[in-house]
Design a protein around this motif. Structure first.
Motif, PDB file in Angstrom:
ATOM      1  N   LEU A 357       0.690  -1.214   0.079  1.00 43.20           N
ATOM      2  CA  LEU A 357      -0.013  -0.050  -0.040  1.00 43.20           C
ATOM      3  C   LEU A 357       0.864   1.202   0.038  1.00 43.20           C
ATOM      4  CD1 LEU A 357      -2.984  -0.846   2.334  1.00 43.20           C
ATOM      5  CD2 LEU A 357      -3.132  -0.564  -0.121  1.00 43.20           C
ATOM      6  N   ILE A 358       1.785   1.381   0.850  1.00 42.64           N
ATOM      7  CA  ILE A 358       2.759   2.619   0.856  1.00 42.64           C
ATOM      8  C   ILE A 358       3.516   2.677  -0.613  1.00 42.64           C
ATOM      9  CG2 ILE A 358       4.715   3.592   2.145  1.00 42.64           C
ATOM     10  CD1 ILE A 358       2.154   3.526   3.593  1.00 42.64           C
ATOM     11  N   ASN A 359       3.982   1.482  -1.179  1.00 40.17           N
ATOM     12  CA  ASN A 359       4.616   1.607  -2.392  1.00 40.17           C
ATOM     13  C   ASN A 359       3.482   1.932  -3.357  1.00 40.17           C
ATOM     14  OD1 ASN A 359       5.178  -0.121  -5.064  1.00 40.17           O
ATOM     15  ND2 ASN A 359       7.092   0.660  -3.981  1.00 40.17           N
ATOM     16  N   THR A 360       2.351   1.762  -3.275  1.00 40.50           N
ATOM     17  CA  THR A 360       1.318   2.238  -4.230  1.00 40.50           C
ATOM     18  C   THR A 360       1.090   3.822  -3.938  1.00 40.50           C
ATOM     19  OG1 THR A 360       0.278  -0.030  -4.413  1.00 40.50           O
ATOM     20  CG2 THR A 360      -1.023   2.055  -4.805  1.00 40.50           C
ATOM     21  N   LEU A 361       0.866   3.975  -2.757  1.00 39.19           N
ATOM     22  CA  LEU A 361       0.764   5.545  -2.494  1.00 39.19           C
ATOM     23  C   LEU A 361       1.931   6.423  -3.234  1.00 39.19           C
ATOM     24  CD1 LEU A 361      -0.154   7.100   0.902  1.00 39.19           C
ATOM     25  CD2 LEU A 361       1.718   7.795  -0.233  1.00 39.19           C
ATOM     26  N   MET A 362       3.078   6.010  -2.715  1.00 41.16           N
ATOM     27  CA  MET A 362       4.272   6.728  -3.435  1.00 41.16           C
ATOM     28  C   MET A 362       4.325   6.719  -4.802  1.00 41.16           C
ATOM     29  SD  MET A 362       5.436   8.190  -0.646  1.00 41.16           S
ATOM     30  CE  MET A 362       6.711   8.656  -1.532  1.00 41.16           C
ATOM     31  N   ARG A 363       4.032   5.498  -5.668  1.00 42.71           N
ATOM     32  CA  ARG A 363       4.112   5.532  -6.863  1.00 42.71           C
ATOM     33  C   ARG A 363       2.849   6.456  -7.553  1.00 42.71           C
ATOM     34  NH1 ARG A 363       3.034   1.110  -8.751  1.00 42.71           N
ATOM     35  NH2 ARG A 363       2.636  -0.480  -6.957  1.00 42.71           N
ATOM     36  N   THR A 364       1.984   6.186  -6.943  1.00 44.46           N
ATOM     37  CA  THR A 364       0.699   7.229  -7.432  1.00 44.46           C
ATOM     38  C   THR A 364       1.185   8.734  -7.362  1.00 44.46           C
ATOM     39  OG1 THR A 364      -0.729   5.512  -6.716  1.00 44.46           O
ATOM     40  CG2 THR A 364      -1.586   8.011  -7.100  1.00 44.46           C
ATOM     41  N   LEU A 365       1.763   9.142  -6.140  1.00 49.05           N
ATOM     42  CA  LEU A 365       2.157  10.705  -5.884  1.00 49.05           C
ATOM     43  C   LEU A 365       3.259  10.780  -6.845  1.00 49.05           C
ATOM     44  CD1 LEU A 365       1.709  11.070  -2.056  1.00 49.05           C
ATOM     45  CD2 LEU A 365       0.066  11.478  -3.723  1.00 49.05           C
ATOM     46  N   LEU A 366       4.186  10.116  -7.139  1.00 44.48           N
ATOM     47  CA  LEU A 366       5.518  10.478  -7.990  1.00 44.48           C
ATOM     48  C   LEU A 366       4.833  10.441  -9.367  1.00 44.48           C
ATOM     49  CD1 LEU A 366       8.052   8.066  -6.133  1.00 44.48           C
ATOM     50  CD2 LEU A 366       7.926  10.671  -6.256  1.00 44.48           C
ATOM     51  N   ALA A 367       4.026   9.618  -9.894  1.00 44.65           N
ATOM     52  CA  ALA A 367       3.575   9.473 -11.324  1.00 44.65           C
ATOM     53  C   ALA A 367       2.781  10.699 -11.505  1.00 44.65           C
ATOM     54  CB  ALA A 367       2.801   8.308 -11.493  1.00 44.65           C
ATOM     55  N   ASN A 368       1.847  11.085 -10.554  1.00 46.03           N
ATOM     56  CA  ASN A 368       1.294  12.485 -10.677  1.00 46.03           C
ATOM     57  C   ASN A 368       2.055  13.599 -10.912  1.00 46.03           C
ATOM     58  OD1 ASN A 368      -1.211  11.556 -10.710  1.00 46.03           O
ATOM     59  ND2 ASN A 368      -1.958  12.358  -8.725  1.00 46.03           N
ATOM     60  N   ALA A 369       3.238  13.772  -9.959  1.00 47.33           N
ATOM     61  CA  ALA A 369       4.039  14.742 -10.031  1.00 47.33           C
ATOM     62  C   ALA A 369       4.805  14.628 -11.277  1.00 47.33           C
ATOM     63  CB  ALA A 369       4.975  14.656  -8.783  1.00 47.33           C
ATOM     64  N   ILE A 370       5.299  13.702 -11.865  1.00 44.95           N
ATOM     65  CA  ILE A 370       6.025  13.534 -13.160  1.00 44.95           C
ATOM     66  C   ILE A 370       5.036  13.990 -14.401  1.00 44.95           C
ATOM     67  CG2 ILE A 370       7.181  11.973 -14.680  1.00 44.95           C
ATOM     68  CD1 ILE A 370       8.254  10.367 -12.352  1.00 44.95           C
ATOM     69  N   GLN A 371       4.070  13.674 -14.238  1.00 42.86           N
ATOM     70  CA  GLN A 371       2.896  13.712 -15.175  1.00 42.86           C
ATOM     71  C   GLN A 371       2.594  15.188 -15.402  1.00 42.86           C
ATOM     72  OE1 GLN A 371      -0.733  11.441 -14.982  1.00 42.86           O
ATOM     73  NE2 GLN A 371      -2.033  12.931 -16.212  1.00 42.86           N
ATOM     74  N   TYR A 372       2.446  16.074 -14.291  1.00 43.41           N
ATOM     75  CA  TYR A 372       2.248  17.473 -14.242  1.00 43.41           C
ATOM     76  C   TYR A 372       3.463  18.410 -14.452  1.00 43.41           C
ATOM     77  CZ  TYR A 372      -2.650  16.106 -13.757  1.00 43.41           C
ATOM     78  OH  TYR A 372      -3.816  15.604 -14.006  1.00 43.41           O
ATOM     79  N   SER A 373       4.501  17.849 -14.349  1.00 46.00           N
ATOM     80  CA  SER A 373       5.770  18.462 -14.171  1.00 46.00           C
ATOM     81  C   SER A 373       6.168  18.972 -15.765  1.00 46.00           C
ATOM     82  CB  SER A 373       6.860  18.016 -13.686  1.00 46.00           C
ATOM     83  OG  SER A 373       6.683  17.744 -12.140  1.00 46.00           O
ATOM     84  N   PRO A 374       6.974  20.306 -15.943  1.00 49.25           N
ATOM     85  CA  PRO A 374       7.458  20.325 -17.241  1.00 49.25           C
ATOM     86  C   PRO A 374       8.661  19.441 -17.297  1.00 49.25           C
ATOM     87  CG  PRO A 374       7.204  22.289 -15.992  1.00 49.25           C
ATOM     88  CD  PRO A 374       6.814  21.125 -15.017  1.00 49.25           C
ATOM     89  N   GLU A 375       8.959  19.235 -18.619  1.00 48.71           N
ATOM     90  CA  GLU A 375      10.393  18.569 -18.866  1.00 48.71           C
ATOM     91  C   GLU A 375      11.561  19.365 -18.440  1.00 48.71           C
ATOM     92  OE1 GLU A 375      10.727  18.042 -23.008  1.00 48.71           O
ATOM     93  OE2 GLU A 375       8.745  16.693 -23.367  1.00 48.71           O
ATOM     94  N   LYS A 376      12.643  18.300 -18.175  1.00 52.61           N
ATOM     95  CA  LYS A 376      13.780  18.977 -17.586  1.00 52.61           C
ATOM     96  C   LYS A 376      13.941  19.583 -16.269  1.00 52.61           C
ATOM     97  CE  LYS A 376      16.170  19.164 -22.262  1.00 52.61           C
ATOM     98  NZ  LYS A 376      16.945  19.833 -23.093  1.00 52.61           N
ATOM     99  N   THR A 377      13.075  18.866 -15.350  1.00 54.40           N
ATOM    100  CA  THR A 377      12.548  19.675 -13.998  1.00 54.40           C
ATOM    101  C   THR A 377      13.009  18.646 -13.018  1.00 54.40           C
ATOM    102  OG1 THR A 377      10.346  19.211 -14.086  1.00 54.40           O
ATOM    103  CG2 THR A 377      10.989  21.391 -14.675  1.00 54.40           C
ATOM    104  N   VAL A 378      12.820  18.640 -11.770  1.00 57.74           N
ATOM    105  CA  VAL A 378      13.277  17.981 -10.527  1.00 57.74           C
ATOM    106  C   VAL A 378      11.904  17.659 -10.018  1.00 57.74           C
ATOM    107  CG1 VAL A 378      14.351  17.638  -8.633  1.00 57.74           C
ATOM    108  CG2 VAL A 378      15.467  18.756 -10.435  1.00 57.74           C
ATOM    109  N   VAL A 379      11.649  16.520  -9.642  1.00 59.22           N
ATOM    110  CA  VAL A 379      10.353  15.800  -8.574  1.00 59.22           C
ATOM    111  C   VAL A 379      11.456  15.677  -7.239  1.00 59.22           C
ATOM    112  CG1 VAL A 379       8.834  14.310  -8.077  1.00 59.22           C
ATOM    113  CG2 VAL A 379       8.886  15.543 -10.262  1.00 59.22           C
TER     114      VAL A 379
END
Length: 471
Positions: A357-379
């Motif tokens: 569950l914690i892995n699912t939580l983190m992957r979901t949040l990281l995937a969202n952050a990557i999806q809405y971030s511009p290219e060549k940025t940092v998460v």
């Protein structure tokens, strides 16, 4: 306005109004009764002088009688001072009381010739038996006059009105003052009593306030006062119907998602086989099917999370889970040239959790952050100890979410910007539900460095409500 405050104000106002009426009535009655008592005292003083005159008149002449009465009833200035002089009411050595100057005596012969006149009213013509008011030297005097039947002498005793009023008001106020002193204490006692009386309702309020949709249960009717038992029974009926409706909704979502998995998988296989010669022709259709498959998987995960089954927690290293979650999303980050960074201040953070569950939580949040971030940025993922637990933040450099929209963004099936991403608006809702299952919470905030972007903040407790074995 709360019912407690309303009852307190109404009850206190009513008691205040009734108490003031009682105090005013008590003051009025006491003042009148004291006036009666002063009149009786005035009459008694007159009769005492009458007895003295009757005793002296039988043995002495009028001149001798006048001298004896003057010596007995006139007040010398060297002892009592003048009217304007101020000082203690009781004279030194107990010689007398200054209020004696506010009491006067008059005695006339049967022919109304003055024998004694300490009042100095010079009103022989107005001598009549009984009580009366008379103005002398700018003061009102209360008088009582009688005629001695044995000697024929007229005798009058007078009291100044200001001393009568002063004494009667002091005594009357002494009777009223306890009401005024007790009134604030009574108001406080009533407020506390009302607060105490509403305690059973507060006990009923707490379970309703803390009740989660996945754990609906009836209220304890034994805690309800007799007056609200019917309402509690009605609320329990509503809760049961709501729980049944939610359960039907969960079953429908789970069943629908489960039934859709097989035909969607078959559809994708057929599309892949059909587009072997011309992949570009069916690319958009395959992406749509992939989005449907992702939605179905999220709905299945959400139904399992809501049910809370098969999620027994054990002690694990939270730092290791975060590292694994970041490694899982690296391929997705590389496609947009985004760098995922882990800032670990805890190094080894043992928490009781379900790894999947914690892995699912983190992957979901990281995937969202990557999806809405511009290219060549940092998460950036930041982990630090915080108040009996651990604080995790995932910050991106995307457009962010306005503060007024953040609570809505955590709701299910809500996507604020339909132009970006291909999700169904379940990711943040699933992440928050997973955090709640671990007795934690999830919130959204601005970046601490004031740059553009969004931070998702998770707090997880280090110790669970129950003890689990450590791994």
């Amino acid at each position: 306005m709360s019912l407690t405050r309303k009852l307190t104000i109404l009850t206190t106002s009513t008691v205040l109004f009734i108490t003031l009426i009682a105090a005013g009535w008590g003051f009025f009655v006491s003042d009148n009764q004291l006036e009666e008592l002063f009149d009786a005292e005035l009459a008694q003083s007159t009769r005492i002088v009458q007895g003295l005159v009757e005793h002296l008149a039988s043995t002495q002449s009028e001149d001798q009688l006048s001298q004896v009465l003057a010596k007995t009833l006139e007040l010398p200035d060297d002892i009592y001072g003048t009217e304007e002089e101020e000082g203690e009411e009781i004279l030194p050595g107990g010689a007398g009381h200054r209020y004696e100057r506010k009491i006067a005596f008059e005695v006339w012969t049967p022919d109304k010739i003055p024998v004694l006149d300490t009042l100095k009213a010079n009103d022989t013509h107005s001598v009549e038996p009984g009580f009366a008011w008379q103005e002398v030297a700018g003061f009102q005097w209360r008088t009582f006059t009688l005629k001695d039947q044995a000697t024929g002498y007229w005798i009058r005793t007078a009291q100044r009105e200001d001393v009568r009023d002063e004494l009667s008001q002091e005594i009357a106020m002494g009777n009223v003052l306890p009401f005024l002193v007790v009134l604030p204490l009574l108001a406080i006692a009533m407020a506390l009593s009302i607060q105490f009386g509403f305690q059973p309702l507060r006990k009923l309020e707490k379970p309703v306030r803390n009740m989660a949709p996945e754990n609906i249960h009836p209220l304890d009717e034994s805690l309800a006062p007799k007056e609200v038992v019917g309402m509690v029974q009605a609320v329990n009926g509503l809760l049961r119907r709501l729980d049944q409706a939610l359960e039907r909704e969960r079953r429908f979502s789970a069943d629908a998602a489960h039934e859709l998995r097989t035909p969607l998988a078959a559809l994708r296989l057929n599309l892949e086989k059909a587009c072997e010669d011309n992949p570009e022709q069916y690319r958009d259709l395959i992406q749509s099917v992939d989005r449907m498959v992702h939605l179905v998987e999220q709905m299945l995960l959400l139904s399992r999370v809501d049910a809370g089954t098969d999620f027994s927690p054990e002690y694990h290293n939270l730092s290791a889970i975060l590292e694994q979650s970041i490694a899982d999303v690296v391929p997705l980050a590389l496609k947009k040239d985004i760098e995922p960074v882990l800032e670990d201040e805890a190094k080894e953070a043992l928490v009781s959790c379900n790894v999947a569950l914690i892995n699912t939580l983190m992957r979901t949040l990281l995937a969202n952050a990557i999806q809405y971030s511009p290219e060549k940025t940092v998460v950036t993922t930041h982990l630090e100890p915080s108040s009996d637990g651990y604080h995790i933040s995932v910050c991106d450099q995307g457009p962010g979410i306005p503060p007024e929209e953040r609570e809505r963004a955590l709701s299910r099936f809500v996507r604020l910007d339909q132009r970006q991403g291909g999700g169904a608006g379940l990711g943040l809702a699933i992440a928050r539900r997973i955090a709640e299952l671990h007795d934690g919470h999830l919130t959204l905030s601005d970046r601490p460095d004031q740059q553009h972007g969004l931070c998702v903040n998770i707090w997880l407790p280090a110790r669970p409500r129950k003890r689990f074995r450590q791994t």
